[in-house]
Design a protein around this motif. Structure first.
Motif, PDB file in Angstrom:
ATOM      1  N   ASP A   1       6.740  72.832   3.650  1.00 30.33           N
ATOM      2  CA  ASP A   1       6.753  71.570   4.415  1.00 30.33           C
ATOM      3  C   ASP A   1       6.521  71.861   5.898  1.00 30.33           C
ATOM      4  O   ASP A   1       5.746  71.172   6.563  1.00 30.33           O
ATOM      5  N   ASP A   2       7.199  72.886   6.416  1.00 29.88           N
ATOM      6  CA  ASP A   2       7.066  73.199   7.846  1.00 29.88           C
ATOM      7  C   ASP A   2       5.620  73.528   8.218  1.00 29.88           C
ATOM      8  O   ASP A   2       5.113  73.070   9.241  1.00 29.88           O
ATOM      9  N   ALA A   3       4.985  74.332   7.353  1.00 24.68           N
ATOM     10  CA  ALA A   3       3.588  74.713   7.630  1.00 24.68           C
ATOM     11  C   ALA A   3       2.705  73.464   7.638  1.00 24.68           C
ATOM     12  O   ALA A   3       1.799  73.331   8.466  1.00 24.68           O
ATOM     13  N   PHE A   4       2.970  72.547   6.710  1.00 23.36           N
ATOM     14  CA  PHE A   4       2.187  71.304   6.648  1.00 23.36           C
ATOM     15  C   PHE A   4       2.340  70.500   7.943  1.00 23.36           C
ATOM     16  O   PHE A   4       1.350  70.097   8.561  1.00 23.36           O
ATOM     17  N   TRP A   5       3.603  70.281   8.362  1.00 22.97           N
ATOM     18  CA  TRP A   5       3.837  69.452   9.567  1.00 22.97           C
ATOM     19  C   TRP A   5       3.217  70.109  10.801  1.00 22.97           C
ATOM     20  O   TRP A   5       2.624  69.430  11.639  1.00 22.97           O
ATOM     21  N   ASP A   6       3.339  71.442  10.885  1.00 24.19           N
ATOM     22  CA  ASP A   6       2.765  72.148  12.044  1.00 24.19           C
ATOM     23  C   ASP A   6       1.258  71.945  12.105  1.00 24.19           C
ATOM     24  O   ASP A   6       0.689  71.687  13.162  1.00 24.19           O
ATOM     25  N   GLU A   7       0.629  72.084  10.944  1.00 26.31           N
ATOM     26  CA  GLU A   7      -0.836  71.966  10.918  1.00 26.31           C
ATOM     27  C   GLU A   7      -1.268  70.530  11.205  1.00 26.31           C
ATOM     28  O   GLU A   7      -2.237  70.302  11.938  1.00 26.31           O
ATOM     29  N   LEU A   8      -0.532  69.565  10.652  1.00 28.00           N
ATOM     30  CA  LEU A   8      -0.869  68.153  10.912  1.00 28.00           C
ATOM     31  C   LEU A   8      -0.800  67.871  12.413  1.00 28.00           C
ATOM     32  O   LEU A   8      -1.707  67.271  12.990  1.00 28.00           O
ATOM     33  N   LYS A   9       0.275  68.352  13.030  1.00 30.90           N
ATOM     34  CA  LYS A   9       0.444  68.109  14.479  1.00 30.90           C
ATOM     35  C   LYS A   9      -0.710  68.676  15.287  1.00 30.90           C
ATOM     36  O   LYS A   9      -1.176  68.062  16.239  1.00 30.90           O
ATOM     37  N   ARG A  10      -1.152  69.877  14.893  1.00 34.72           N
ATOM     38  CA  ARG A  10      -2.254  70.517  15.638  1.00 34.72           C
ATOM     39  C   ARG A  10      -3.525  69.670  15.615  1.00 34.72           C
ATOM     40  O   ARG A  10      -4.357  69.763  16.494  1.00 34.72           O
ATOM     41  N   ARG A  11      -3.682  68.875  14.544  1.00 38.24           N
ATOM     42  CA  ARG A  11      -4.942  68.121  14.386  1.00 38.24           C
ATOM     43  C   ARG A  11      -4.860  66.711  14.969  1.00 38.24           C
ATOM     44  O   ARG A  11      -5.825  65.947  14.872  1.00 38.24           O
ATOM     45  N   LEU A  12      -3.711  66.345  15.536  1.00 32.80           N
ATOM     46  CA  LEU A  12      -3.540  64.999  16.095  1.00 32.80           C
ATOM     47  C   LEU A  12      -3.525  65.062  17.618  1.00 32.80           C
ATOM     48  O   LEU A  12      -3.137  66.085  18.193  1.00 32.80           O
ATOM     49  N   PRO A  13      -3.905  63.963  18.294  1.00 33.42           N
ATOM     50  CA  PRO A  13      -3.777  63.957  19.752  1.00 33.42           C
ATOM     51  C   PRO A  13      -2.318  64.263  20.144  1.00 33.42           C
ATOM     52  O   PRO A  13      -1.384  63.863  19.431  1.00 33.42           O
ATOM     53  N   THR A  14      -2.122  64.963  21.270  1.00 34.88           N
ATOM     54  CA  THR A  14      -0.793  65.444  21.675  1.00 34.88           C
ATOM     55  C   THR A  14       0.261  64.338  21.659  1.00 34.88           C
ATOM     56  O   THR A  14       1.372  64.529  21.168  1.00 34.88           O
ATOM     57  N   GLU A  15      -0.133  63.187  22.171  1.00 37.26           N
ATOM     58  CA  GLU A  15       0.822  62.071  22.276  1.00 37.26           C
ATOM     59  C   GLU A  15       1.284  61.629  20.882  1.00 37.26           C
ATOM     60  O   GLU A  15       2.470  61.352  20.656  1.00 37.26           O
ATOM     61  N   VAL A  16       0.374  61.601  19.924  1.00 35.43           N
ATOM     62  CA  VAL A  16       0.718  61.185  18.547  1.00 35.43           C
ATOM     63  C   VAL A  16       1.583  62.270  17.896  1.00 35.43           C
ATOM     64  O   VAL A  16       2.624  61.974  17.287  1.00 35.43           O
ATOM     65  N   ALA A  17       1.148  63.528  18.055  1.00 35.92           N
ATOM     66  CA  ALA A  17       1.903  64.642  17.461  1.00 35.92           C
ATOM     67  C   ALA A  17       3.343  64.638  17.984  1.00 35.92           C
ATOM     68  O   ALA A  17       4.287  64.915  17.245  1.00 35.92           O
ATOM     69  N   GLY A  18       3.486  64.271  19.260  1.00 35.94           N
ATOM     70  CA  GLY A  18       4.802  64.275  19.892  1.00 35.94           C
ATOM     71  C   GLY A  18       5.773  63.284  19.272  1.00 35.94           C
ATOM     72  O   GLY A  18       6.985  63.490  19.302  1.00 35.94           O
ATOM     73  N   ARG A  19       5.240  62.196  18.712  1.00 39.12           N
ATOM     74  CA  ARG A  19       6.153  61.202  18.126  1.00 39.12           C
ATOM     75  C   ARG A  19       6.151  61.221  16.587  1.00 39.12           C
ATOM     76  O   ARG A  19       6.669  60.310  15.941  1.00 39.12           O
ATOM     77  N   LEU A  20       5.547  62.265  16.021  1.00 39.49           N
ATOM     78  CA  LEU A  20       5.532  62.374  14.551  1.00 39.49           C
ATOM     79  C   LEU A  20       6.924  62.719  14.029  1.00 39.49           C
ATOM     80  O   LEU A  20       7.515  63.722  14.421  1.00 39.49           O
ATOM     81  N   GLU A  21       7.439  61.875  13.160  1.00 40.37           N
ATOM     82  CA  GLU A  21       8.748  62.159  12.544  1.00 40.37           C
ATOM     83  C   GLU A  21       8.498  62.982  11.273  1.00 40.37           C
ATOM     84  O   GLU A  21       7.718  62.569  10.416  1.00 40.37           O
ATOM     85  N   THR A  22       9.150  64.126  11.168  1.00 39.06           N
ATOM     86  CA  THR A  22       8.943  64.974   9.981  1.00 39.06           C
ATOM     87  C   THR A  22      10.192  64.932   9.099  1.00 39.06           C
ATOM     88  O   THR A  22      11.252  64.483   9.528  1.00 39.06           O
ATOM     89  N   GLY A  23      10.036  65.401   7.872  1.00 38.44           N
ATOM     90  CA  GLY A  23      11.157  65.406   6.935  1.00 38.44           C
ATOM     91  C   GLY A  23      10.715  66.093   5.662  1.00 38.44           C
ATOM     92  O   GLY A  23       9.546  66.483   5.539  1.00 38.44           O
ATOM     93  N   PRO A  24      11.627  66.233   4.703  1.00 35.96           N
ATOM     94  CA  PRO A  24      11.250  66.913   3.463  1.00 35.96           C
ATOM     95  C   PRO A  24      10.182  66.119   2.694  1.00 35.96           C
ATOM     96  O   PRO A  24      10.210  64.886   2.708  1.00 35.96           O
TER      97      PRO A  24
END
Ligand code: FAD
Ligand code: DHB
Length: 390
Positions: A236-259
């Protein structure tokens, strides 16, 4: 057993047709290979065209969709660190899409079938189609040790890409077109607040990403991955990290992650089988065609087949007119190919292709630049995304 229309496959296509025909007094039996729990456990589509939503209402199955589904009048394309909005409402003449999960929609269709005492037989094995060119075809299947037979007027092959129906058409009759993309989508469902009110399709050098949702507490995210990856490779962590990298910084910053509560990889493929009729067998939905998921055309293309078949069957049984049945394949395929074109275009514009040359990359960039500089281009995107007329 006897029925008028024997439907192979209890996915959305088969159930929807069964429900619509039953409401017009036309008898059907649905044969489904899996259990109901299994069918309802598959997480798939999430975006419905307005025409599909209308068909759900006509099938008297639209109540929960109208209550719980979200109407979306636009979506975002993130690229080069910015977000550009596609105004579907403005550019499609006032139309929109409904965000409502395929799982929920299928559940509603099953409940509607139950209420009307519709016959849906689960866990059938060895389904075989017989005498498709004869006046009265029949279908056999096995349940445990017992082989059973259904006599009918018509067989509907709504049994998905891996079903038996398409394979029952002789190879020299069927022409198949296929394009396999060199990547897949890794999808995660999580009980988190969606990162954005509207969907975000993200183009990034590291690969495509999509932020979607099922409700205000359930999010669905996808990232492009190589075909060689397995779900087990992705924590899950690897998925969220990779998703964040592909989103604009502002969007990645407010992404709520979870299991993750579901995680799976779907390969991207385009496929069309022609014709969609052989004798008294009619193919519908994924049994006849597949699109890559970009642009959400798959389930919606299945719905347009069902619309044409429903009207053709009504004309046959209620008015003695076979024109609709005769024209089914041609009419359905005309719309199917337009959905193929649109999905191919969205896929090509937004993904990173491993064997692209610099020239291809420049074309991808200019495609995006053109899109957001031209109202005509945005209108074209919008009219396809909300769904071309049936
Ligand atoms: P299916 O849903 O495949 O149903 C066929 C049924 O037939 C199944 O229940 C199967 O068990 C049964 N069956 C198979 N073989 C037999 C047999 N021999 N005998 C009896 N029964 C059999 N589409 C969209 O429009 N919007 C989206 O947002 C979208 N997102 C997607 C995301 C993902 C990750 C994936 C994988 C797909 C997505 N799609 C989307 C596509 C969409 O899910 C399909 O197009 C849709 O499920 C097609 O419905 P169907 O009823 O034709 O086929
Ligand atoms: C979803 C899937 C898609 O393919 C798409 O284009 C939009 C949304 C989804 O599963 O939510």
């Amino acid at each position: 057993m006897k029925t008028q229309v024997c439907i192979i496959g209890g996915g959305p296509s088969g159930l929807m047709l069964s429900q619509l025909l039953h409401l017009k007094g036309i008898e059907t039996i649905v044969l489904e290979r899996q259990s109901r729990e299994y069918v309802l456990g598959r997480i798939r589509a999430g975006v419905l065209e307005h025409g599909f939503a209308k068909l759900m209402r006509e099938a008297e199955c639209g109540e929960r969709m109208d209550r719980e589904g979200e109407i979306h009048e636009g979506f975002y394309i993130a690229h080069d660190g910015i977000m550009d909005r596609v105004d579907l409402h403005k550019y499609s003449g006032g139309n929109s899409v409904v965000v409502y999960g395929q799982t929920e929609l299928t559940r509603d269709l099953y409940e509607a079938r139950d209420k009307m005492n519709g016959i849906v037989i689960h866990n059938v094995e060895d389904v075989k189609l017989h005498d498709l060119k004869a006046d009265k075809p029949h279908v056999t299947y096995r349940q445990g040790d017992e082989v059973k037979r259904i006599d009918c007027d018509y067989v509907i092959g709504a049994d998905g890409f891996h079903g038996v129906s398409r394979k029952s058409i002789p190879a020299d009759v069927l022409k198949e077109y296929e394009k396999v993309y060199p990547f897949g989508w890794l999808g995660v469902l999580s009980r988190t607040k969606p990162v954005n009110d509207e969907l975000i399709y993200a183009k990034h050098d590291r690969g495509f990403a999509l932020c979607s949702l099922r409700s205000q507490v359930l999010s669905r995210y996808y990232i492009q991955v190589p075909l060689t990856d397995n779900v087990e490779d992705w924590s899950d962590d690897a998925f969220w990290d990779e998703l964040k990298r592909r989103l604009p910084t502002e969007v990645a910053g407010r992404l709520e992650t979870g299991p993750s509560i579901e995680k799976s990889i779907a390969p991207l493929r385009s496929f069309v089988a022609e014709p969609m009729r052989y004798g008294n067998l009619f193919l519908a939905g994924d049994a006849a065609h597949i699109v890559p998921p970009t642009g959400a055309r798959g389930l919606n293309s299945a719905a347009s087949d069902i619309y044409y078949l429903y009207h053709a069957m009504m004309d046959h049984y209620l008015n003695g007119d076979d024109t609709g049945l005769e024209q089914y394949s041609q009419k359905a395929l005309a719309r199917v190919w337009k959905a193929q074109r649109f999905s191919w275009w969205m896929t090509t514009m937004l993904h990173t292709f491993p064997d692209n040359i610099e020239y291809d990359q420049r074309l991808q960039e200019i495609e995006m630049e053109y899109l957001f500089s031209s109202e005509a281009a945005q209108s074209s995107l919008a009219e396809n995304y909300v769904g071309l007329p049936f």
